[in-house]
Design an enzyme around this catalytic site. Structure first.
Site, short mmCIF file in Angstrom:
data_model
loop_
_atom_site.label_atom_id
_atom_site.label_comp_id
_atom_site.label_asym_id
_atom_site.label_seq_id
_atom_site.Cartn_x
_atom_site.Cartn_y
_atom_site.Cartn_z
N LYS A 102 0.93 -1.39 -0.08
CA LYS A 102 -0.16 -0.04 -0.23
C LYS A 102 0.72 1.19 0.15
CE LYS A 102 -2.53 1.09 3.91
NZ LYS A 102 -2.15 0.67 3.91
N LYS A 120 13.61 2.65 -2.96
CA LYS A 120 11.87 2.42 -2.78
C LYS A 120 11.15 3.22 -3.53
CE LYS A 120 9.74 2.43 1.90
NZ LYS A 120 9.67 2.20 3.19
N ASP A 218 7.13 3.34 13.55
CA ASP A 218 6.13 2.24 13.21
C ASP A 218 6.29 0.78 12.90
OD1 ASP A 218 4.02 0.93 11.04
OD2 ASP A 218 5.12 1.09 9.40
#
Ligand SMILES: Nc1ncnc2c1ncn2[C@@H]1O[C@H](COP(=O)(O)OP(=O)(O)O)[C@@H](O)[C@H]1O
Ligand SMILES: [Mg+2]
Length: 282
Positions: A102, A120, A218
């Protein structure tokens, strides 16, 4: 998406058009065609044709209402950011996609300078509350600006953490971050033989991040890579500096996530407060 094939299709004029869109992203979500044409030094009619072609390839999205303008798609911004990495001599060849989620798409790539790497491409913005309030510095907060900012935040955090158990980071362009390829698997996909040691290494790393003024934000079994060589922590777009709004809650959540995972998977009990004390001591 096949970046490598499309990359070869792109001509000099297409890159100039994308350069012009990129330069004006901070002022416009959809960059007016007149501005694109004049900055790319291409006639408006020709620019329009190229923009139609780029839209068919899903590199840009054109709009006709209010005024005629163009913006990047995720795919287009990634292609263009890759182009900037190539142009600056950081990347020679893009390889296979390693994963797409996502929030990002991660590709293998080859760099003459750094060897095998990963790039990335960021998809979304991880904008903290405080940063949203600064939004006027950035004009409209649309997709491209947010994705670029996420990439920048990840790059900056990784820069500050070099030498610790994170990938070496080499470059940032647009929504792309170029970094070392880590040959390891996500923690949730492996069953480690020495969970005490692994948990200890992770906590020690979080403490070192803290000492350098960074909170991951995270942390979980999905963002820790593990192999017989050790552990690495990845995925920093949402990281904050110690002292920034919300940093303490983020640190607590990071530690709680990891402790919960080790408790569920390896039946390990650890008191969160003593772990937090250990991290924040000195
Ligand atoms: N430096 C790296 N080396 C090897 N694999 C990586 C690296 N960075 C990311 N990956 C792979 O790509 C996946 C997604 O990257 P991540 O940074 O976690 O982004 P996301 O925000 O999409 O979760 C990771 O779970 C991992 O499998
Ligand atoms: Mg991740």
């Amino acid at each position: 998406m096949n970046l490598a094939e499309l990359y070869k299709e792109m001509g000099r004029h297409s890159w100039k058009i994308l350069d012009a869109i990129f330069k004006n992203l901070w002022d416009y979500e959809y960059v007016p065609i007149q501005l694109i044409a004049s900055q790319a030094r291409i006639g408006e009619e020709k620019a329009r044709n190229i923009l139609r072609y780029l839209s068919d390839l899903r590199i840009v999205q054109n709009k006709q209402t209010e005024y005629e303008g163009s913006t990047f798609t995720f795919f287009g911004l990634s292609l263009y950011s890759l182009h900037r990495l190539v142009r600056k001599g950081h990347v020679e060849a893009i390889g296979k996609i390693m994963g797409e989620g996502k929030e990002s798409a991660v590709f293998n790539c080859y760099s003459g300078k750094y060897g095998e790497c990963v790039v990335k491409f960021h998809k979304v913005g991880h904008t903290s509350f405080k940063k949203v309030k600064e939004k006027r510095d950035y004009g409209d907060l649309h997709f491209s600006v947010l994705a670029i900012r996420s990439a920048r935040n990840e790059y900056r955090a990784l820069k500050k953490l070099q030498g610790l158990a994170v990938p070496k980071v080499y470059a940032w362009e647009g929504n792309a971050v170029l970094m070392e390829l880590i040959e390891a698997r996500e923690l949730y996909r492996v069953r480690v033989e020495n969970p005490e040691d692994v948990l200890d290494m992770i906590i020690e790393e979080v403490a070192k991040f803290y000492r350098r003024g960074i909170v991951h934000g995270d942390l979980s079994q999905y963002n820790v890579l593990a192999s017989s060589e050790g552990i690495w922590i990845i995925d920093f777009p949402q990281s904050v500096e110690v002292g920034e709004e919300g940093w303490k809650e983020m640190l607590e959540r990071d530690v709680r996530n990891i402790l919960t995972y080790f408790n569920r998977t390896y039946r390990m009990e650890k008191d969160i407060n003593s772990v937090l004390d250990r991290i924040m001591q000195e």
